[in-house]
Write an enzyme that holds these catalytic residues in place. Structure first.
Site, PDB file in Angstrom:
ATOM      1  CB  ILE A  78      -0.764   0.012   1.222  1.00  0.00           C
ATOM      2  CG1 ILE A  78      -1.442  -1.184   1.509  1.00  0.00           C
ATOM      3  CG2 ILE A  78      -2.035   1.058   1.114  1.00  0.00           C
ATOM      4  CD1 ILE A  78      -2.233  -1.328   2.905  1.00  0.00           C
ATOM      5  CG  HIS A  79       2.753   3.069  -3.409  1.00  0.00           C
ATOM      6  ND1 HIS A  79       2.219   2.080  -4.087  1.00  0.00           N
ATOM      7  CD2 HIS A  79       3.246   4.047  -4.289  1.00  0.00           C
ATOM      8  CE1 HIS A  79       2.372   2.170  -5.185  1.00  0.00           C
ATOM      9  NE2 HIS A  79       2.766   3.637  -5.426  1.00  0.00           N
ATOM     10  NE  ARG A  80      -1.349   3.560  -7.516  1.00  0.00           N
ATOM     11  CZ  ARG A  80      -0.530   4.144  -8.471  1.00  0.00           C
ATOM     12  NH1 ARG A  80      -0.452   5.308  -8.435  1.00  0.00           N
ATOM     13  NH2 ARG A  80      -0.043   3.447  -9.483  1.00  0.00           N
ATOM     14  NE  ARG A  93       2.695   8.932  -0.014  1.00  0.00           N
ATOM     15  CZ  ARG A  93       3.070   8.542  -1.397  1.00  0.00           C
ATOM     16  NH1 ARG A  93       2.559   7.581  -1.624  1.00  0.00           N
ATOM     17  NH2 ARG A  93       3.542   9.344  -2.092  1.00  0.00           N
ATOM     18  CG  ASP A 147      -1.748   0.877  -3.219  1.00  0.00           C
ATOM     19  OD1 ASP A 147      -0.537   0.634  -3.512  1.00  0.00           O
ATOM     20  OD2 ASP A 147      -1.918   1.995  -2.466  1.00  0.00           O
TER      21      ASP A 147
END
Length: 323
Positions: free
Chosen positions: A171-173, A204, A244
């Site tokens: 998950i990074h977006r 992030r 994602d």
């Protein structure tokens, strides 16, 4: 030239080391700012290098801020721009990457599309004055090249029995991490899936989880960001992938793993069409349901992304075009 956009050691240096990639002649060390700050600073620095080096061609990859900055710097200096991975579209302009890829395509002289769908996207937009070639996907080249060098992470090596069956998640977006409700929904869906989930945590995402005060479910095991070779092992040995990331969606396909995409759209629509990928957004119920019994029928295993020789074709096309 390395802009430094990915500046974390586990997101940058590890790839040069693990994959035997030559150290760049220039490392601009630009990263950590907003999209506007990064793109502006990169544009200025890349322009300086181009003025100094006077390259015959500038080659840019993908859809990052670095991609756009490189394309704009070259175009304004009247240096031909070659875009690898041209023509991808999510049709969601809220994504910074979508803006980057559209603008880059429209200032490029040579557009190297990974798929036939990408070529159609470019033609529909009326791209003029540029040559378009479908070359396949360089990520398939890399996946094939490094397949026998995949490395089992040490933290799995020492506790093998714990990891007999797991879901791999990334998950990074910003659309998922910067909205607390979305991030909580995704993590709740992972909690309900009934499997151990290995989550290499993007910087992030880690910072947002801490800022929101989220307590991770017991079935989620957090790991530091992993290198390419360790990621390849995780992808090859998991039961399913939830992500994602655009690139990881394709890697799931390369490794013949069902993919659950934590977005409501994807650039890789052909994966959905053949049954290799399902879009669930940030909906906890849909995520849990898709991962509980991840048995997706892949309708066909044709050459969606070429024959694994995209790099050779790209070199040949550039040589022919600019000789």
């Amino acid at each position: 030239m390395h802009t430094g956009q990915h500046y974390d050691a586990n997101m940058s240096e590890v790839f040069f080391k693990d994959l035997d990639i030559p150290i760049p002649n220039y490392n601009l060390s630009i990263g950590g700012g907003t999209h506007g700050q990064n793109t502006g600073r990169m544009l200025e620095a890349i322009e300086d290098v181009c003025v100094k080096e006077q390259p015959q061609v500038v080659l840019v990859y993908g859809d990052t801020d670095s991609t756009l900055a490189g394309a704009l710097a070259a175009a304004k200096l009247c240096i031909p721009v070659v875009h690898v991975e041209a023509g991808l579209r999510s049709f969601n302009r809220a994504m910074p990457e979508e803006i980057n890829r559209i603008l880059t395509d429209h200032v490029s002289d040579l557009l190297l599309a990974p798929t036939a769908v990408a070529k159609v996207n470019l033609e529909r937009e009326g791209v003029r004055g540029a040559q378009i070639f479908v070359v396949g996907d360089v990520m398939l080249d890399a996946s094939n090249f490094y397949a026998d060098r995949a490395v089992k992470p040490a933290w799995i090596e020492s506790r093998d029995n714990v990891f007999s069956e797991f879901v791999l998640c990334t998950i990074h977006r910003a659309e998922n991490t910067d909205k607390e409700l979305y991030l909580r929904q995704i993590l709740d869906g992972l909690r309900q899936c009934g499997h151990l989930v290995i989550l290499p945590l993007h910087p992030r995402t880690r910072s947002r989880i801490q800022a929101y005060g989220i307590k991770l479910p017991d079935n989620i095991m957090v790991a530091e960001p992993v290198g390419y070779l360790e990621m390849a092992w995780l992808e090859a040995n998991c039961i399913a992938i939830a992500t994602d990331s655009g690139g990881v969606q394709k890697e799931a396909y390369f490794h013949k793993k069902p993919c659950v995409t934590l977005r409501s759209e994807t650039e890789w629509t052909e994966l959905v069409d053949v049954g290799a990928n399902v879009l669930v957004g940030a909906d906890a119920m849909l995520i849990a349901h898709a991962l509980q019994a991840p048995k997706f029928s892949i309708k066909e295993r044709d050459l969606l992304y070429g024959d694994g020789r995209a790099g050779e074709k790209i070199v040949s096309i550039i040589d022919e075009t600019f000789k």
